[in-house]
Design an enzyme around this catalytic site. Structure first.
Site, PDB file in Angstrom:
ATOM      1  CB  SER A   8      -0.906   0.005   1.226  1.00 31.90           C
ATOM      2  OG  SER A   8      -1.430   1.303   1.400  1.00 31.90           O
ATOM      3  CG  HIS A  33      -3.889  -1.674  -1.438  1.00 31.82           C
ATOM      4  ND1 HIS A  33      -4.973  -2.466  -1.736  1.00 31.82           N
ATOM      5  CD2 HIS A  33      -4.293  -0.855  -0.436  1.00 31.82           C
ATOM      6  CE1 HIS A  33      -5.986  -2.145  -0.955  1.00 31.82           C
ATOM      7  NE2 HIS A  33      -5.603  -1.159  -0.162  1.00 31.82           N
ATOM      8  CG  ASP A  35      -5.180   2.407   0.758  1.00 32.43           C
ATOM      9  OD1 ASP A  35      -6.115   1.590   0.713  1.00 32.43           O
ATOM     10  OD2 ASP A  35      -4.049   2.133   1.188  1.00 32.43           O
ATOM     11  CG  MET A  37      -8.479   7.281   2.277  1.00 31.14           C
ATOM     12  SD  MET A  37      -7.425   7.506   3.701  1.00 31.14           S
ATOM     13  CE  MET A  37      -6.678   5.883   3.805  1.00 31.14           C
ATOM     14  CG  HIS A  66      -9.236   0.010  -0.403  1.00 32.20           C
ATOM     15  ND1 HIS A  66      -8.629  -0.124   0.828  1.00 32.20           N
ATOM     16  CD2 HIS A  66     -10.573  -0.065  -0.164  1.00 32.20           C
ATOM     17  CE1 HIS A  66      -9.556  -0.257   1.759  1.00 32.20           C
ATOM     18  NE2 HIS A  66     -10.742  -0.221   1.190  1.00 32.20           N
ATOM     19  CG  MET A  68     -11.342   3.151   2.028  1.00 30.72           C
ATOM     20  SD  MET A  68      -9.817   3.223   2.984  1.00 30.72           S
ATOM     21  CE  MET A  68      -8.646   3.313   1.663  1.00 30.72           C
ATOM     22  CG  MET A 137     -11.520  -2.558   5.371  1.00 26.55           C
ATOM     23  SD  MET A 137      -9.948  -2.198   4.542  1.00 26.55           S
ATOM     24  CE  MET A 137      -9.097  -1.202   5.777  1.00 26.55           C
ATOM     25  CG  ASP A 175      -6.101  -2.685   3.430  1.00 23.26           C
ATOM     26  OD1 ASP A 175      -5.025  -2.380   3.968  1.00 23.26           O
ATOM     27  OD2 ASP A 175      -6.755  -1.909   2.698  1.00 23.26           O
ATOM     28  N   GLY A 197       1.235  -1.839   4.169  1.00 21.21           N
ATOM     29  CA  GLY A 197       1.719  -0.486   3.934  1.00 21.21           C
ATOM     30  C   GLY A 197       2.972  -0.222   4.747  1.00 21.21           C
TER      31      GLY A 197
HETATM   32  C1  DX5 Z   1      -6.366   1.873   5.551  1.00 17.14           C
HETATM   33  C2  DX5 Z   1      -5.882   1.451   4.178  1.00 17.14           C
HETATM   34  C3  DX5 Z   1      -4.752   0.509   4.185  1.00 17.14           C
HETATM   35  C4  DX5 Z   1      -3.476   1.022   4.817  1.00 17.14           C
HETATM   36  C5  DX5 Z   1      -2.740  -0.147   5.390  1.00 17.14           C
HETATM   37  O1  DX5 Z   1      -7.538   2.563   5.429  1.00 17.14           O
HETATM   38  O2  DX5 Z   1      -6.934   0.829   3.464  1.00 17.14           O
HETATM   39  O3  DX5 Z   1      -4.474   0.003   2.876  1.00 17.14           O
HETATM   40  O4  DX5 Z   1      -2.644   1.689   3.923  1.00 17.14           O
HETATM   41  O5  DX5 Z   1      -1.651   0.326   6.076  1.00 17.14           O
HETATM   42  P1  DX5 Z   1      -0.869  -0.534   7.164  1.00 17.14           P
HETATM   43  O6  DX5 Z   1      -0.340  -1.761   6.461  1.00 17.14           O
HETATM   44  O7  DX5 Z   1       0.199   0.405   7.587  1.00 17.14           O
HETATM   45  O8  DX5 Z   1      -1.840  -0.895   8.256  1.00 17.14           O
HETATM   46 ZN    ZN Z   2      -6.486  -0.226   1.540  1.00 21.59          ZN
END
Ligand code: DX5
Ligand code: ZN
Length: 220
Positions: A8, A33, A35, A37, A66, A68, A137, A175, A197
């Site tokens: 990520s 990946h 993300d 938001m 992904h 969100m 999640m 994730d 990530g």
């Molecule tokens: C959180 C994201 C994840 C995040 C994971 O909302 O969807 O993809 O980047 O990060 P780590 O691996 O640091 O928990």
């Molecule tokens: Zn994610």
């Protein structure tokens, strides 16, 4: 079954993003990946189409997007144009989940469906036949670097069971909060795509990817 690492980039050093991504690709991470938001579905705002369009020319990795965001159906075509290969939407964010999945597939992409930690796994059942991937999640979506929620393991097991009961071949991605220390628990529960990530990008991304890949390969 294929076991895949999806680093990520949320945790990456953005001033060296191209270089950091390359290190994960060279060491066997097949997905990247991404993300997105919106500050509405989740409290934070990350990045969107222009960043995706810029990075996907720099790698052969599958762009695992992904979303969100609220009502993602509004942006499916834009993310396709920007280079997405696989789009995951949140069940909680859509008024019409079936229509949103259909839109992703009509655009020629793979479709993933995600549930937040507080959403019951059984809610996935009506959609399993229509999707390529479930994303469980294992933290509350919105931020990197959180701790893995242990109850996620039983949700992963139940998801795998539901997929088997319907005799489907659907990937299970997990994730949030996954590190070398707990990734085996996640794989043992039934996941085959691992998002990481912080565990990849905080430190040497090449070395970290290599270490994850060694574990993933041992499951094939
Ligand atoms: C959180 C994201 C994840 C995040 C994971 O909302 O969807 O993809 O980047 O990060 P780590 O691996 O640091 O928990
Ligand atoms: Zn994610």
């Amino acid at each position: 079954m294929e076991y895949i690492l999806a680093p990520s980039i949320l945790a990456a050093d953005f001033k060296n993003l191209g270089c950091e991504m390359k290190k994960t690709e060279e060491n066997g991470a097949e997905y990247l990946h991404f993300d997105v938001m919106d500050g509405m579905f989740v409290p934070s705002i990350s990045f969107g189409m222009p960043v995706l369009a810029s990075i996907c020319g720099a790698t052969e990795q599958v762009m695992d997007v992904h979303l969100m965001i609220k009502e993602p159906i509004r942006y499916i075509e834009d993310f396709k144009k920007a280079g997405a290969d696989l789009i995951t939407i949140h069940l909680e964010a859509c008024e019409d989940v079936h229509a949103t999945i259909a839109k992703i597939r009509e655009c020629g992409m793979k479709a993933g469906l995600s549930i937040c930690p507080e959403t019951d796994t059984e809610e996935l059942a009506p959609y399993l036949k229509e999707i390529d991937m479930v994303l469980i999640m294992s933290v509350h979506p919105g931020f990197g670097g959180q701790s893995f929620i242990p109850e996620s393991l039983s949700k992963i097991r139940r998801t795998r069971q539901m997929i088997a009961e319907q005799e489907l071949s659907v990937d299970v991605e997990v994730d949030g909060g996954i590190y070398l220390t707990n990734v085996k628990d996640v794989l043992d529960a039934g996941a085959n795509i691992i998002v990481a990530g912080s565990a990849v990008f905080k430190g040497d991304a090449g070395e970290n990817t290599k270490n994850f890949m060694e574990i993933l390969k041992s499951y094939e």
